[in-house]
Design a protein around this motif. Structure first.
Motif, PDB file in Angstrom:
ATOM      1  N   ILE A 127       0.861  -1.184   0.000  1.00 24.60           N
ATOM      2  CA  ILE A 127       0.000   0.000   0.000  1.00 24.60           C
ATOM      3  C   ILE A 127       0.900   1.239   0.000  1.00 24.60           C
ATOM      4  CG2 ILE A 127      -1.863   1.216   1.175  1.00 24.60           C
ATOM      5  CD1 ILE A 127      -2.576  -1.390   2.575  1.00 24.60           C
ATOM      6  N   ILE A 128       0.695   2.117  -0.963  1.00 24.63           N
ATOM      7  CA  ILE A 128       1.505   3.331  -1.079  1.00 24.63           C
ATOM      8  C   ILE A 128       0.595   4.531  -0.900  1.00 24.63           C
ATOM      9  CG2 ILE A 128       3.111   4.638  -2.512  1.00 24.63           C
ATOM     10  CD1 ILE A 128       3.791   2.047  -3.971  1.00 24.63           C
ATOM     11  N   ILE A 150      -2.269   9.257   4.157  1.00 25.46           N
ATOM     12  CA  ILE A 150      -1.103   9.296   5.050  1.00 25.46           C
ATOM     13  C   ILE A 150      -1.557   9.370   6.507  1.00 25.46           C
ATOM     14  CG2 ILE A 150       0.853  10.735   5.774  1.00 25.46           C
ATOM     15  CD1 ILE A 150       1.236  11.436   2.803  1.00 25.46           C
ATOM     16  N   ILE A 151      -2.531  10.210   6.784  1.00 28.11           N
ATOM     17  CA  ILE A 151      -3.044  10.342   8.151  1.00 28.11           C
ATOM     18  C   ILE A 151      -3.670   9.024   8.616  1.00 28.11           C
ATOM     19  CG2 ILE A 151      -4.787  11.492   9.560  1.00 28.11           C
ATOM     20  CD1 ILE A 151      -4.316  14.010   7.874  1.00 28.11           C
ATOM     21  N   LEU A 152      -4.437   8.395   7.727  1.00 23.94           N
ATOM     22  CA  LEU A 152      -5.118   7.159   8.084  1.00 23.94           C
ATOM     23  C   LEU A 152      -4.126   6.024   8.343  1.00 23.94           C
ATOM     24  CD1 LEU A 152      -8.128   6.485   8.385  1.00 23.94           C
ATOM     25  CD2 LEU A 152      -8.092   5.599   6.048  1.00 23.94           C
ATOM     26  N   LEU A 153      -3.169   5.838   7.452  1.00 22.22           N
ATOM     27  CA  LEU A 153      -2.214   4.749   7.610  1.00 22.22           C
ATOM     28  C   LEU A 153      -1.243   5.010   8.758  1.00 22.22           C
ATOM     29  CD1 LEU A 153      -1.341   3.634   3.976  1.00 22.22           C
ATOM     30  CD2 LEU A 153      -2.841   2.564   5.628  1.00 22.22           C
ATOM     31  N   HIS A 154      -0.961   6.273   9.034  1.00 26.48           N
ATOM     32  CA  HIS A 154      -0.078   6.584  10.155  1.00 26.48           C
ATOM     33  C   HIS A 154      -0.659   6.024  11.448  1.00 26.48           C
ATOM     34  CE1 HIS A 154       2.560   8.729  12.908  1.00 26.48           C
ATOM     35  NE2 HIS A 154       1.473   9.161  13.526  1.00 26.48           N
ATOM     36  N   HIS A 155      -1.975   6.102  11.613  1.00 30.25           N
ATOM     37  CA  HIS A 155      -2.599   5.587  12.818  1.00 30.25           C
ATOM     38  C   HIS A 155      -2.626   4.068  12.852  1.00 30.25           C
ATOM     39  CE1 HIS A 155      -4.133   9.265  14.815  1.00 30.25           C
ATOM     40  NE2 HIS A 155      -3.971   9.761  13.609  1.00 30.25           N
ATOM     41  N   CYS A 156      -2.501   3.429  11.684  1.00 30.76           N
ATOM     42  CA  CYS A 156      -2.436   1.965  11.651  1.00 30.76           C
ATOM     43  C   CYS A 156      -1.055   1.457  12.047  1.00 30.76           C
ATOM     44  CB  CYS A 156      -2.768   1.461  10.247  1.00 30.76           C
ATOM     45  SG  CYS A 156      -4.491   1.590   9.805  1.00 30.76           S
ATOM     46  N   VAL A 157      -0.015   2.237  11.747  1.00 30.16           N
ATOM     47  CA  VAL A 157       1.358   1.748  11.949  1.00 30.16           C
ATOM     48  C   VAL A 157       2.113   2.568  12.996  1.00 30.16           C
ATOM     49  CG1 VAL A 157       1.460   0.888   9.580  1.00 30.16           C
ATOM     50  CG2 VAL A 157       2.260   3.216  10.073  1.00 30.16           C
ATOM     51  N   SER A 158       1.415   3.460  13.707  1.00 30.79           N
ATOM     52  CA  SER A 158       2.103   4.355  14.640  1.00 30.79           C
ATOM     53  C   SER A 158       2.829   3.612  15.751  1.00 30.79           C
ATOM     54  CB  SER A 158       1.100   5.351  15.242  1.00 30.79           C
ATOM     55  OG  SER A 158       0.053   4.659  15.907  1.00 30.79           O
ATOM     56  N   SER A 159       2.372   2.409  16.065  1.00 35.19           N
ATOM     57  CA  SER A 159       3.020   1.638  17.134  1.00 35.19           C
ATOM     58  C   SER A 159       4.157   0.760  16.611  1.00 35.19           C
ATOM     59  CB  SER A 159       1.992   0.749  17.843  1.00 35.19           C
ATOM     60  OG  SER A 159       1.411  -0.169  16.938  1.00 35.19           O
ATOM     61  N   CYS A 176       9.302  -6.626  -4.347  1.00 29.74           N
ATOM     62  CA  CYS A 176       8.581  -7.277  -5.439  1.00 29.74           C
ATOM     63  C   CYS A 176       7.197  -7.680  -4.941  1.00 29.74           C
ATOM     64  CB  CYS A 176       9.358  -8.492  -5.934  1.00 29.74           C
ATOM     65  SG  CYS A 176       8.570  -9.327  -7.336  1.00 29.74           S
ATOM     66  N   PRO A 177       6.216  -6.766  -4.994  1.00 30.73           N
ATOM     67  CA  PRO A 177       4.891  -7.073  -4.451  1.00 30.73           C
ATOM     68  C   PRO A 177       4.048  -7.877  -5.434  1.00 30.73           C
ATOM     69  CG  PRO A 177       4.934  -4.832  -5.286  1.00 30.73           C
ATOM     70  CD  PRO A 177       6.316  -5.389  -5.484  1.00 30.73           C
ATOM     71  N   GLU A 178       3.139  -8.653  -4.875  1.00 30.58           N
ATOM     72  CA  GLU A 178       2.173  -9.377  -5.706  1.00 30.58           C
ATOM     73  C   GLU A 178       1.062  -8.449  -6.169  1.00 30.58           C
ATOM     74  OE1 GLU A 178      -1.117 -12.962  -5.142  1.00 30.58           O
ATOM     75  OE2 GLU A 178       0.590 -12.811  -3.773  1.00 30.58           O
ATOM     76  N   ARG A 179       0.675  -7.512  -5.289  1.00 30.01           N
ATOM     77  CA  ARG A 179      -0.394  -6.571  -5.595  1.00 30.01           C
ATOM     78  C   ARG A 179      -0.034  -5.217  -5.001  1.00 30.01           C
ATOM     79  NH1 ARG A 179      -5.965  -7.233  -6.529  1.00 30.01           N
ATOM     80  NH2 ARG A 179      -5.812  -9.471  -6.097  1.00 30.01           N
ATOM     81  N   VAL A 180      -0.428  -4.150  -5.677  1.00 31.98           N
ATOM     82  CA  VAL A 180      -0.113  -2.797  -5.224  1.00 31.98           C
ATOM     83  C   VAL A 180      -1.401  -1.979  -5.156  1.00 31.98           C
ATOM     84  CG1 VAL A 180       1.121  -0.647  -5.731  1.00 31.98           C
ATOM     85  CG2 VAL A 180       2.227  -2.853  -6.174  1.00 31.98           C
ATOM     86  N   LEU A 181      -1.579  -1.265  -4.055  1.00 26.80           N
ATOM     87  CA  LEU A 181      -2.698  -0.336  -3.882  1.00 26.80           C
ATOM     88  C   LEU A 181      -2.125   1.056  -3.684  1.00 26.80           C
ATOM     89  CD1 LEU A 181      -5.671   0.397  -3.463  1.00 26.80           C
ATOM     90  CD2 LEU A 181      -5.416  -0.253  -1.057  1.00 26.80           C
ATOM     91  N   ILE A 182      -2.441   1.965  -4.598  1.00 25.56           N
ATOM     92  CA  ILE A 182      -1.952   3.349  -4.555  1.00 25.56           C
ATOM     93  C   ILE A 182      -3.095   4.246  -4.104  1.00 25.56           C
ATOM     94  CG2 ILE A 182      -0.874   5.193  -5.891  1.00 25.56           C
ATOM     95  CD1 ILE A 182      -0.178   2.854  -7.955  1.00 25.56           C
ATOM     96  N   LEU A 183      -2.858   5.046  -3.088  1.00 21.59           N
ATOM     97  CA  LEU A 183      -3.878   5.942  -2.540  1.00 21.59           C
ATOM     98  C   LEU A 183      -3.485   7.372  -2.860  1.00 21.59           C
ATOM     99  CD1 LEU A 183      -4.294   4.195   0.939  1.00 21.59           C
ATOM    100  CD2 LEU A 183      -5.634   3.811  -1.148  1.00 21.59           C
ATOM    101  N   ASP A 184      -4.216   7.979  -3.772  1.00 23.53           N
ATOM    102  CA  ASP A 184      -3.889   9.330  -4.238  1.00 23.53           C
ATOM    103  C   ASP A 184      -5.163  10.160  -4.250  1.00 23.53           C
ATOM    104  OD1 ASP A 184      -2.395  11.449  -5.165  1.00 23.53           O
ATOM    105  OD2 ASP A 184      -1.632  10.412  -6.942  1.00 23.53           O
TER     106      ASP A 184
END
Length: 263
Positions: A53-54, A61-70, A138-146
């Protein structure tokens, strides 16, 4: 008799573009590069997440930051022209950085938070580094959030309404046609005549070239609580941990939902 000192000199025999040939070329910027925090994280073989996920847009960025902040970052992408001065010791959505995280313990889902602006001239180099296919990731699948910008959209974008669209590579589209389902459900395709540019477009193009199942989720507005709420609802199937996050709490802790994350 002509006075060689006071008379107006004849016009130059060179065109203006010819004169530029005598100007020293601008120095070439060093290429971007990846640094992994733990050498064991990056073995001789590439990292192979099932989903990469990019996050490029401010809401993502704000949403994913809260998923990985720990979680500590497992790697960082560096652009030599981006200064690190002013960044906090602990990763923050206010920093100008690009950290890579393992969302789960098995490294099957990885997230990249691109928290600085990548100019068009550097987009393809960054895309190649993040989706290498041979040496790095080398990802199998890519999700780009723009996010979509009004100048690139065919039609009017209402300021008080949230919208979302998708673009897909051929591999992802064929998977849907075979009845295997879409990565993000309930999204229509980006309107014909509208365009996406910058890093997001370069990443999707890289996926297409490498025959990777790539999906770009494009949202509007570019920032604000409406966009974060919309994106959260779209990603619930991809990241179930988002269910416990509240947008109001993100706003309270300095998530800057009502302003641009970077300039």
């Amino acid at each position: 008799m002509e006075d060689v000192i006071t008379d107006i000199p004849p016009p130059s025999r060179f065109f203006q573009e010819d004169l530029n040939n005598f100007t020293a070329p601008s120095p070439t910027l060093p290429p971007p590069f990846l640094i992994f925090s733990n050498p064991k994280t990056k073995p001789n073989s590439p990292l192979r997440p099932s989903l990469l996920i990019i996050a490029i847009s401010t809401p993502s960025i704000i949403l994913l930051h809260h998923c990985v902040s720990s979680k500590p970052p497992i790697g960082t992408l560096l652009l030599p022209e981006i200064s690190l001065s002013g960044n906090s010791i602990e990763p923050s959505p206010k920093d100008k950085s690009c950290h890579i995280y393992a969302v789960d313990d098995e490294n099957s889902i990885m997230a990249v938070l691109v928290q600085f602006r990548v100019v068009a001239e550097r987009s393809h180099a960054v895309a190649k580094l993040l989706i290498d296919g041979e040496a790095q990731i080398c990802p199998e699948r890519v999700l780009i959030l723009d996010s979509v910008q009004s100048r690139n959209f065919r039609g009017n974008l209402p300021p008080d309404e949230e919208l979302a669209f998708k673009l897909e590579t051929t591999a992802a589209l064929m998977e849907e046609q075979e009845g295997l389902g879409a990565l993000i459900r309930g999204l229509g395709f980006f309107l014909s005549g509208s365009v996406m540019d910058g890093l997001g477009a370069a990443l999707l193009g890289r996926c297409q070239m490498r025959r990777i199942k790539g999906t770009m989720c494009v949202t509007w507005p570019e920032s604000g609580a409406l966009a974060v709420s919309l994106l959260k609802s779209l990603l619930m199937d991809v990241l179930p941990s988002l269910e416990h996050l509240r947008v109001s709490e993100m706003d309270d802790d300095g998530g800057r939902l009502d302003s641009e994350l970077y300039t």
